[in-house]
Write a protein that holds these residues in place. Structure first.
Motif, PDB file in Angstrom:
ATOM      1  N   GLY A 125       7.451  -1.549  -0.288  1.00  0.00           N
ATOM      2  CA  GLY A 125       6.010  -1.485  -0.490  1.00  0.00           C
ATOM      3  C   GLY A 125       5.210  -1.946   0.720  1.00  0.00           C
ATOM      4  N   TYR A 126       4.052  -2.534   0.415  1.00  0.00           N
ATOM      5  CA  TYR A 126       3.097  -2.922   1.457  1.00  0.00           C
ATOM      6  C   TYR A 126       3.072  -4.433   1.636  1.00  0.00           C
ATOM      7  CZ  TYR A 126       1.142   1.743   1.211  1.00  0.00           C
ATOM      8  OH  TYR A 126       0.970   3.094   1.273  1.00  0.00           O
ATOM      9  N   GLU A 127       2.785  -4.847   2.868  1.00  0.00           N
ATOM     10  CA  GLU A 127       2.479  -6.267   3.081  1.00  0.00           C
ATOM     11  C   GLU A 127       1.042  -6.487   2.649  1.00  0.00           C
ATOM     12  OE1 GLU A 127       3.394  -8.230   6.872  1.00  0.00           O
ATOM     13  OE2 GLU A 127       4.767  -6.546   7.232  1.00  0.00           O
ATOM     14  N   ARG A 128       0.882  -7.366   1.690  1.00  0.00           N
ATOM     15  CA  ARG A 128      -0.425  -7.533   1.071  1.00  0.00           C
ATOM     16  C   ARG A 128      -1.519  -7.898   2.067  1.00  0.00           C
ATOM     17  NH1 ARG A 128      -0.697 -11.421  -4.060  1.00  0.00           N
ATOM     18  NH2 ARG A 128      -1.549 -12.935  -2.607  1.00  0.00           N
ATOM     19  N   THR A 129      -1.245  -8.858   2.920  1.00  0.00           N
ATOM     20  CA  THR A 129      -2.278  -9.331   3.845  1.00  0.00           C
ATOM     21  C   THR A 129      -2.721  -8.219   4.794  1.00  0.00           C
ATOM     22  OG1 THR A 129      -1.095 -11.421   3.783  1.00  0.00           O
ATOM     23  CG2 THR A 129      -2.881 -11.239   5.372  1.00  0.00           C
ATOM     24  N   LYS A 130      -1.721  -7.518   5.347  1.00  0.00           N
ATOM     25  CA  LYS A 130      -2.057  -6.429   6.278  1.00  0.00           C
ATOM     26  C   LYS A 130      -2.818  -5.310   5.570  1.00  0.00           C
ATOM     27  CE  LYS A 130       1.380  -6.782   9.919  1.00  0.00           C
ATOM     28  NZ  LYS A 130       2.644  -6.239  10.443  1.00  0.00           N
ATOM     29  N   LEU A 131      -2.382  -5.005   4.348  1.00  0.00           N
ATOM     30  CA  LEU A 131      -3.045  -3.944   3.581  1.00  0.00           C
ATOM     31  C   LEU A 131      -4.509  -4.316   3.330  1.00  0.00           C
ATOM     32  CD1 LEU A 131      -2.885  -1.286   2.067  1.00  0.00           C
ATOM     33  CD2 LEU A 131      -1.987  -2.509   0.081  1.00  0.00           C
ATOM     34  N   MET A 132      -4.731  -5.561   2.964  1.00  0.00           N
ATOM     35  CA  MET A 132      -6.078  -6.000   2.679  1.00  0.00           C
ATOM     36  C   MET A 132      -6.937  -5.937   3.947  1.00  0.00           C
ATOM     37  SD  MET A 132      -6.606  -8.560  -0.235  1.00  0.00           S
ATOM     38  CE  MET A 132      -6.822 -10.182   0.426  1.00  0.00           C
ATOM     39  N   GLN A 133      -6.381  -6.349   5.073  1.00  0.00           N
ATOM     40  CA  GLN A 133      -7.130  -6.275   6.334  1.00  0.00           C
ATOM     41  C   GLN A 133      -7.509  -4.832   6.660  1.00  0.00           C
ATOM     42  OE1 GLN A 133      -4.383  -8.199   8.943  1.00  0.00           O
ATOM     43  NE2 GLN A 133      -5.202 -10.257   8.574  1.00  0.00           N
TER      44      GLN A 133
END
Lengths: 208, 208
Positions: free
Chosen positions: A64-72
């Motif tokens: 899946g996605y890295e949450r922090t990077k996705l949010m940025q």
């Protein structure tokens, strides 16, 4: 900042993704799958994958996605880190409704103030002041205003539009029911609330 | 009435065509060409032909359209002869702005009244009254109301939506920033003004 166009519907879902990611408990860890996001937001999985691919690239298979990077990436795309200043001309009912509406900030837009030519409509000292139209040019210059919103009547709209253009705004959102002319380097969006309702009405008649 | 779906953009031009045809001097005669209409309205000729073909069929080659029949077809399509009644719940700034906006009638829609739960917001005896939410059901039944407009806050919107559905409306236009659930036979249109502005903002940033 290199930005390419994304569909309006995708843009509209970005605040949903951000809200969802922000609310996730810390103990869920740093990785999040598109499947989980789709379930959480009652969206189709294909749609979520397409949206996120447009905004932040693909997630890693099975991880899946890295949450922090996705949010940025989501916040960057929405322009949250790069607020655009707007002003509004015409502090009637619609104008004041828009001025007091908090939802624009979620999309990285701040309506700083309203302007009116009616002395009785003016309000200073408030969070969102209504100022005299005479001060428009100076205010726009001092506050790096990029968007002008027109909520005056049809009669005054062309004049207000010209004023906003000469104040240096690069986009105009017009609620007055009339056609406006702007230079090539200024974007114009015509809002027609009556038309939205008319479209709903015609769909309803077909369904009947 | 057999109605098939026409694009929203075409629907939006119908009032322009009607206005144009109404303003034509009598001495111009009964026939009017698509070319002339296109020039008069600064529209593309192909677009005008397509629009009118969808609404009233093709004009006669080299002769054009019969003005009276064309106008009747346009007005019928817009539902001008078949006014749809609407009510609005939430008489705040946005609600009152919509209530006082005259443009809806051009599209065959009449907002009859607003409703609110705040006693201080109520106004009777006016052209467009603001009534107590307690009277909503009776009013909708008595006035054959088909469209409900929601301009309350996010918190009250689901409850107001259920009330409108149980009052028999067949379409809901929601301005509250939240997802609503309606039965299958009710249409729901979510209006998101912030999203419109956000889209303009993102286009502006691309252009820069």
């Amino acid at each position: 900042m290199a930005v390419c166009s994304i569909p309006k519907a995708t843009l509209g879902r970005i605040p949903l993704y951000i809200q969802y990611l922000k609310k996730l408990p810390e103990e869920n860890g740093e990785m999040i799958s598109a499947t989980k996001i789709a379930r959480g937001l009652l969206l189709g999985e294909v749609q979520v994958r397409k949206d996120l691919a447009l905004i932040s690239g693909c997630g890693r298979p099975k991880i899946g996605y890295e949450r922090t990077k996705l949010m940025q990436a989501l916040e960057k795309r929405l322009g949250c880190n790069d607020i655009t200043n707007a002003v509004l001309v015409g502090a009637g009912k619609l104008g004041r409704a828009l001025l007091n509406y908090a939802g624009f900030e979620d999309f990285g837009i701040r309506i700083l103030a309203g302007f009116d030519c009616d002395e009785n409509a003016l309000r200073t000292g408030e969070n969102k002041p209504v100022l005299s139209i005479k001060d428009l040019e100076e205010y726009c210059r001092d506050n790096n205003v990029k968007i002008g919103i027109i909520t005056v009547g049809q009669g005054s709209a062309p004049e207000v539009c010209d004023m906003l253009v000469s104040c240096g705004v690069k986009a105009i959102w017009n609620f007055a029911p009339c056609t406006l002319k702007v230079p090539h380097d200024v974007l114009l969006k015509q809002e027609n609330l009556a038309l939205s309702l008319a479209h709903l009405n015609s769909q309803m008649k077909i369904k009947k």
